[in-house]
Design a protein around this motif. Structure first.
Motif, PDB file in Angstrom:
ATOM      1  N   GLN A 156       0.824  -1.214   0.000  1.00  0.00           N
ATOM      2  CA  GLN A 156       0.000   0.000   0.000  1.00  0.00           C
ATOM      3  C   GLN A 156       0.855   1.261   0.000  1.00  0.00           C
ATOM      4  N   GLU A 157       1.997   1.205   0.661  1.00  0.00           N
ATOM      5  CA  GLU A 157       2.873   2.372   0.763  1.00  0.00           C
ATOM      6  C   GLU A 157       3.931   2.429  -0.341  1.00  0.00           C
ATOM      7  N   GLY A 158       3.912   1.452  -1.266  1.00  0.00           N
ATOM      8  CA  GLY A 158       4.861   1.445  -2.379  1.00  0.00           C
ATOM      9  C   GLY A 158       6.277   1.085  -1.981  1.00  0.00           C
ATOM     10  N   ARG A 159       6.456   0.350  -0.867  1.00  0.00           N
ATOM     11  CA  ARG A 159       7.782  -0.021  -0.368  1.00  0.00           C
ATOM     12  C   ARG A 159       8.120  -1.488  -0.635  1.00  0.00           C
ATOM     13  N   PHE A 160       7.181  -2.284  -1.146  1.00  0.00           N
ATOM     14  CA  PHE A 160       7.392  -3.724  -1.355  1.00  0.00           C
ATOM     15  C   PHE A 160       8.400  -3.946  -2.478  1.00  0.00           C
ATOM     16  N   ALA A 161       9.501  -4.633  -2.168  1.00  0.00           N
ATOM     17  CA  ALA A 161      10.529  -4.913  -3.176  1.00  0.00           C
ATOM     18  C   ALA A 161      10.525  -6.384  -3.595  1.00  0.00           C
ATOM     19  N   LYS A 162      10.355  -7.298  -2.617  1.00  0.00           N
ATOM     20  CA  LYS A 162      10.447  -8.725  -2.926  1.00  0.00           C
ATOM     21  C   LYS A 162      10.045  -9.517  -1.688  1.00  0.00           C
ATOM     22  N   LEU A 163       9.595 -10.739  -1.895  1.00  0.00           N
ATOM     23  CA  LEU A 163       9.343 -11.666  -0.799  1.00  0.00           C
ATOM     24  C   LEU A 163       9.931 -13.005  -1.213  1.00  0.00           C
ATOM     25  N   PHE A 188      11.312  -8.108   1.788  1.00  0.00           N
ATOM     26  CA  PHE A 188      12.260  -7.035   1.510  1.00  0.00           C
ATOM     27  C   PHE A 188      11.467  -5.790   1.131  1.00  0.00           C
ATOM     28  N   THR A 189      11.668  -4.700   1.871  1.00  0.00           N
ATOM     29  CA  THR A 189      11.039  -3.431   1.528  1.00  0.00           C
ATOM     30  C   THR A 189      12.142  -2.383   1.429  1.00  0.00           C
ATOM     31  N   THR A 190      11.773  -1.202   1.013  1.00  0.00           N
ATOM     32  CA  THR A 190      12.777  -0.140   0.891  1.00  0.00           C
ATOM     33  C   THR A 190      13.112   0.504   2.232  1.00  0.00           C
ATOM     34  N   THR A 191      12.359   0.158   3.289  1.00  0.00           N
ATOM     35  CA  THR A 191      12.638   0.740   4.609  1.00  0.00           C
ATOM     36  C   THR A 191      13.147  -0.269   5.629  1.00  0.00           C
ATOM     37  N   LYS A 192      12.875  -1.564   5.405  1.00  0.00           N
ATOM     38  CA  LYS A 192      13.350  -2.600   6.321  1.00  0.00           C
ATOM     39  C   LYS A 192      13.165  -3.970   5.689  1.00  0.00           C
ATOM     40  N   ASP A 193      13.911  -4.933   6.198  1.00  0.00           N
ATOM     41  CA  ASP A 193      13.710  -6.332   5.848  1.00  0.00           C
ATOM     42  C   ASP A 193      13.028  -6.980   7.052  1.00  0.00           C
ATOM     43  N   VAL A 194      12.025  -7.790   6.797  1.00  0.00           N
ATOM     44  CA  VAL A 194      11.281  -8.444   7.865  1.00  0.00           C
ATOM     45  C   VAL A 194      11.350  -9.948   7.626  1.00  0.00           C
ATOM     46  N   THR A 195      11.852 -10.682   8.621  1.00  0.00           N
ATOM     47  CA  THR A 195      11.989 -12.130   8.498  1.00  0.00           C
ATOM     48  C   THR A 195      11.004 -12.824   9.426  1.00  0.00           C
ATOM     49  N   PHE A 196      10.243 -13.742   8.864  1.00  0.00           N
ATOM     50  CA  PHE A 196       9.330 -14.594   9.617  1.00  0.00           C
ATOM     51  C   PHE A 196       9.968 -15.975   9.691  1.00  0.00           C
ATOM     52  N   ILE A 254       9.059 -12.870  14.371  1.00  0.00           N
ATOM     53  CA  ILE A 254       9.292 -11.852  13.353  1.00  0.00           C
ATOM     54  C   ILE A 254      10.491 -11.025  13.788  1.00  0.00           C
ATOM     55  N   ILE A 255      11.453 -10.865  12.869  1.00  0.00           N
ATOM     56  CA  ILE A 255      12.671 -10.103  13.145  1.00  0.00           C
ATOM     57  C   ILE A 255      12.811  -9.035  12.060  1.00  0.00           C
ATOM     58  N   GLU A 256      13.144  -7.812  12.474  1.00  0.00           N
ATOM     59  CA  GLU A 256      13.343  -6.726  11.515  1.00  0.00           C
ATOM     60  C   GLU A 256      14.812  -6.378  11.415  1.00  0.00           C
ATOM     61  N   ASN A 257      15.263  -6.083  10.191  1.00  0.00           N
ATOM     62  CA  ASN A 257      16.650  -5.700   9.927  1.00  0.00           C
ATOM     63  C   ASN A 257      16.684  -4.497   8.991  1.00  0.00           C
ATOM     64  N   VAL A 258      17.890  -3.977   8.786  1.00  0.00           N
ATOM     65  CA  VAL A 258      18.051  -2.861   7.854  1.00  0.00           C
ATOM     66  C   VAL A 258      17.693  -3.332   6.444  1.00  0.00           C
ATOM     67  N   PRO A 259      17.237  -2.426   5.582  1.00  0.00           N
ATOM     68  CA  PRO A 259      16.792  -2.842   4.243  1.00  0.00           C
ATOM     69  C   PRO A 259      17.932  -3.276   3.330  1.00  0.00           C
ATOM     70  N   THR A 260      17.663  -4.292   2.532  1.00  0.00           N
ATOM     71  CA  THR A 260      18.590  -4.761   1.511  1.00  0.00           C
ATOM     72  C   THR A 260      18.417  -3.934   0.236  1.00  0.00           C
ATOM     73  N   PHE A 261      17.163  -3.578  -0.068  1.00  0.00           N
ATOM     74  CA  PHE A 261      16.834  -2.850  -1.292  1.00  0.00           C
ATOM     75  C   PHE A 261      16.573  -1.380  -0.992  1.00  0.00           C
ATOM     76  N   GLN A 262      17.062  -0.501  -1.871  1.00  0.00           N
ATOM     77  CA  GLN A 262      16.775   0.926  -1.742  1.00  0.00           C
ATOM     78  C   GLN A 262      15.647   1.343  -2.675  1.00  0.00           C
ATOM     79  N   PHE A 263      15.432   0.572  -3.726  1.00  0.00           N
ATOM     80  CA  PHE A 263      14.434   0.901  -4.732  1.00  0.00           C
ATOM     81  C   PHE A 263      13.581  -0.326  -5.039  1.00  0.00           C
ATOM     82  N   VAL A 264      12.371  -0.075  -5.510  1.00  0.00           N
ATOM     83  CA  VAL A 264      11.481  -1.129  -5.943  1.00  0.00           C
ATOM     84  C   VAL A 264      11.703  -1.343  -7.426  1.00  0.00           C
ATOM     85  N   THR A 265      11.976  -2.583  -7.834  1.00  0.00           N
ATOM     86  CA  THR A 265      12.166  -2.932  -9.233  1.00  0.00           C
ATOM     87  C   THR A 265      11.048  -3.877  -9.646  1.00  0.00           C
TER      88      THR A 265
END
Length: 130
Positions: free
Chosen positions: A19-26, A94-102, A112-123
């Motif tokens: 919804q926020e346009g941050r989804f990069a990959k799952l 993988f989002t542009t603001t954080k990585d979330v691992t389930f 659920i664990i949150e980490n720094v983002p791997t991706f800066q842009f959505v491709t």
């Protein structure tokens, strides 16, 4: 908390990132045993029909061709759920603001664990089948 409930919380983060346009990959990873199915990926696809994801099944065997389909996020959720704990023990958003691992542990508890983002842009995904 059992993994079903935790996965619902995780999936809410997936929906929010879309919804926020941050989804990069799952990615579904950490296979259980040695199945032929190696990974399942979701990549964003924006079209005139709205947001969809490219759902890709990647196989270990070179004889088995990878499968790709464009589906809605709801269809992806329904497709992925049966693979939890049977085939895969972790899912990474993988989002542009954080990585979330389930993750699901051996006792069937989800975390659920949150980490720094791997991706800066959505491709956007490219469908190899087209």
């Amino acid at each position: 908390m059992l993994y079903h409930d935790t996965f619902i919380l995780f999936w809410e983060q997936v929906q929010e990132s879309v919804q926020e346009g941050r989804f990069a990959k799952l990615t579904m990873a950490k296979t259980i045993g040695k199945p032929d199915l190696k990974n399942i990926f979701l990549r964003p696809v924006y079209s005139d029909d709205g947001f969809k994801v490219l759902l890709k099944f990647r196989y270990r065997s070179r004889e088995t061709e990878d499968q790709e389909n464009e589906v809605t996020l709801e269809e992806a959720f329904t497709t992925l759920k049966p693979y939890l704990k049977k085939s895969f023990s972790s899912v990474i958003l993988f989002t542009t603001t954080k990585d979330v691992t389930f993750k699901i542990n051996k006792k069937g508890v989800g975390t659920i664990i949150e980490n720094v983002p791997t991706f800066q842009f959505v491709t956007q995904a490219q469908n190899d089948a087209e």
